[in-house]
Design an enzyme around this catalytic site. Structure first.
Site, PDB file in Angstrom:
ATOM      1  N   ILE A  19       0.689  -1.090   0.523  1.00 62.11           N
ATOM      2  CA  ILE A  19      -0.542   0.030  -0.380  1.00 62.11           C
ATOM      3  C   ILE A  19       1.296   1.465   0.269  1.00 62.11           C
ATOM      4  CG2 ILE A  19      -1.677  -1.157   1.471  1.00 62.11           C
ATOM      5  CD1 ILE A  19      -1.208   0.602   3.431  1.00 62.11           C
ATOM      6  N   SER A  20       2.250   1.068   0.006  1.00 63.89           N
ATOM      7  CA  SER A  20       3.034   1.905  -0.054  1.00 63.89           C
ATOM      8  C   SER A  20       2.880   3.162  -1.567  1.00 63.89           C
ATOM      9  CB  SER A  20       4.557   1.719  -0.171  1.00 63.89           C
ATOM     10  OG  SER A  20       5.102   1.118  -0.998  1.00 63.89           O
ATOM     11  N   GLY A  48       4.840   0.319  -4.208  1.00 63.79           N
ATOM     12  CA  GLY A  48       4.014  -1.293  -3.695  1.00 63.79           C
ATOM     13  C   GLY A  48       2.560  -1.358  -4.778  1.00 63.79           C
ATOM     14  N   LYS A  70      -6.903  -0.491   7.834  1.00 59.52           N
ATOM     15  CA  LYS A  70      -7.505   0.770   6.987  1.00 59.52           C
ATOM     16  C   LYS A  70      -7.592  -0.379   5.310  1.00 59.52           C
ATOM     17  CE  LYS A  70      -6.432   4.054   9.111  1.00 59.52           C
ATOM     18  NZ  LYS A  70      -7.724   5.030  10.108  1.00 59.52           N
ATOM     19  N   ASN A  94       5.510  -8.827   9.788  1.00 66.00           N
ATOM     20  CA  ASN A  94       6.586  -8.176  10.072  1.00 66.00           C
ATOM     21  C   ASN A  94       8.276  -8.790   9.180  1.00 66.00           C
ATOM     22  OD1 ASN A  94       8.735  -6.663  11.515  1.00 66.00           O
ATOM     23  ND2 ASN A  94       7.582  -6.558  12.652  1.00 66.00           N
ATOM     24  N   SER A 133       9.185  -2.397   0.404  1.00 64.89           N
ATOM     25  CA  SER A 133       8.948  -2.353   1.350  1.00 64.89           C
ATOM     26  C   SER A 133      10.131  -1.450   1.743  1.00 64.89           C
ATOM     27  CB  SER A 133       8.846  -3.580   2.768  1.00 64.89           C
ATOM     28  OG  SER A 133       8.119  -2.729   4.362  1.00 64.89           O
ATOM     29  N   LYS A 150      19.560   2.373   1.229  1.00 64.63           N
ATOM     30  CA  LYS A 150      19.856   1.511   0.037  1.00 64.63           C
ATOM     31  C   LYS A 150      20.022   0.909  -0.663  1.00 64.63           C
ATOM     32  CE  LYS A 150      15.291   2.965  -0.221  1.00 64.63           C
ATOM     33  NZ  LYS A 150      14.033   2.023  -0.219  1.00 64.63           N
ATOM     34  N   LEU A 152      14.519   9.283  -8.171  1.00 64.44           N
ATOM     35  CA  LEU A 152      13.603   9.801  -7.331  1.00 64.44           C
ATOM     36  C   LEU A 152      11.969   9.511  -7.594  1.00 64.44           C
ATOM     37  CD1 LEU A 152      12.590  11.698  -5.396  1.00 64.44           C
ATOM     38  CD2 LEU A 152      12.660  13.982  -6.502  1.00 64.44           C
ATOM     39  N   VAL A 153      10.658   8.671  -7.285  1.00 67.07           N
ATOM     40  CA  VAL A 153      10.133   7.870  -8.045  1.00 67.07           C
ATOM     41  C   VAL A 153       8.613   9.351  -7.701  1.00 67.07           C
ATOM     42  CG1 VAL A 153       7.614   6.391  -7.590  1.00 67.07           C
ATOM     43  CG2 VAL A 153      10.616   6.010  -7.192  1.00 67.07           C
TER      44      VAL A 153
END
Length: 381
Positions: free
Chosen positions: A71-72, A75, A101, A122, A143, A229, A254-255
């Protein structure tokens, strides 16, 4: 996004996600996100790979994949693209709040009805990851760790967590019998930061997939996002080397894209630390989130016949004009954008570096042109 978030930021993210789904679904057909996420799944419930069934990787029964951080900003785009390509997707959510949510949004209905399952996992717990991955043929690790409460959105401690999580994700992939492939979301920042590049050359130095950022340089200059990263991707390659797992890493710039200011501002601000130096050196670039998502799926599919392997730099546009840089900073609410533009405008030195995405171009245009004999020929220096 990451495991460290505020309730306010999560609520904003969910609202943006809901808006994206609803607005995309208005036109019908298969072009919108809502059409993909609401499409019913037929015959994918039993998609668990049978033991030793390597030849079934491309069959409908093995088209189940798991996405961490689903949900990012990145992602969500990857999940949408996978659904459009006919995959069944399992969302590995990190907190019960994430799960609640999503249920409140009522976008998926019952688990599996729309081709999407949800499961708690996790990223620092290998056993929970293994349970989440079980039955999936592949994993997309999108993630990442962010901290909306911090000034830069990223800290030295989080860089260590990122590397630990990457190693545990790969270990879980290796230990999960059904998983054969993993696409790992890294960053262009894992390629560009070094202090020992040659100076005063007639032509710019090419930055491609063979280049790695110097961890010591990142640490000395407090480039924590780049450090995280870089360390995470290296940890992933170390964990995968010599194991029964095909790994590909995508290194996006940069997205950006619709809603990135709200849904991806924390990671964007962390990315832009050191941006003025990147701009001067020709290394500041952007990648549309749809391009990044498509790159993930293309790489995953090409891994099946060994036409993809190793690292892939991904970007759409290299920022060259100070006005573009200032606009990025303004959009993200960063102070000093106008002054930065004026300062950069006064620097007319030629860029010392040139980004190269030739390998990604081959993947996106003709996936079967070249074959990589090994997935683990990655040098860190």
């Amino acid at each position: 996004m990451g495991v460290l978030r505020s309730t306010q930021s999560l609520q904003a993210e969910v609202e943006e996600l809901r808006a994206a789904l609803l607005s995309a679904g208005g036109g019908g057909g298969h072009g919108g996100a809502a059409a993909g996420w609401r499409r019913r799944s037929a015959g994918h419930a039993g998609a668990k790979r049978a033991t030793g069934a390597d030849d079934a990787a491309g069959a409908a029964g093995a088209r189940a994949v798991c996405v961490t951080g689903g949900i990012s900003f990145v992602g969500f785009a990857v999940v949408d693209r996978l659904l459009r390509h006919g995959y069944t997707v399992r969302l590995a959510l990190e907190t019960q709040e994430d799960m609640d949510k999503l249920r409140e949004m009522e976008m998926f209905g019952e688990d599996g009805r729309d081709g999407v399952w949800t499961v708690m996992a996790n990223v620092t717990d290998p056993e929970s990851l293994r349970r989440a991955f079980d039955g999936c043929a592949g994993v997309f690790h999108t993630s990442a760790f962010v901290d909306p409460g911090g000034m830069s959105g990223y800290t030295k401690h989080m860089a260590r967590l990122e590397a630990q999580a990457a190693e545990r994700v790969i270990e879980a992939c290796v230990r999960t019998e059904s998983v054969r492939k993993c696409v790992f979301t890294s960053s262009l920042l894992a390629c560009v930061w070094r202090q020992n590049y040659p100076h005063d050359r007639r032509f710019p130095t090419i930055i491609d997939e063979n280049c790695w950022s110097d961890e010591s340089f990142c640490r000395d200059n407090k480039l924590w996002f780049a450090l995280g990263k870089t360390a995470a991707e290296k940890a992933a390659w170390r964990a995968a080397r010599g194991r029964d797992l095909k790994l590909v890493t995508i290194c996006p710039a940069l997205v950006t894209g619709p809603g990135f200011r709200r849904r991806n501002s924390t990671a964007s601000i962390a990315y832009l630390k050191g941006a003025r130096a990147m701009l001067a050196d020709g290394l500041l670039a952007t990648a549309n989130v749809e391009t990044v998502a498509e790159a993930h799926v293309r790489a995953y599919e090409a891994m099946g016949d060994n036409t993809a392997g190793g690292r892939y730099i991904c970007y759409d546009h290299v920022v060259q004009r100070p006005e573009e840089f200032a606009e990025l900073e303004r959009q993200l609410g960063l102070p000093g954008a106008a002054a930065a533009a004026q300062q950069a405008a006064g620097d007319d030195r030629p860029a010392r570096f040139e980004l190269c995405k030739r390998k990604m171009g081959r993947l996106m245009s003709a996936r079967r042109r070249c074959t990589y004999d090994t997935y683990y020929s990655v040098a860190f220096d």
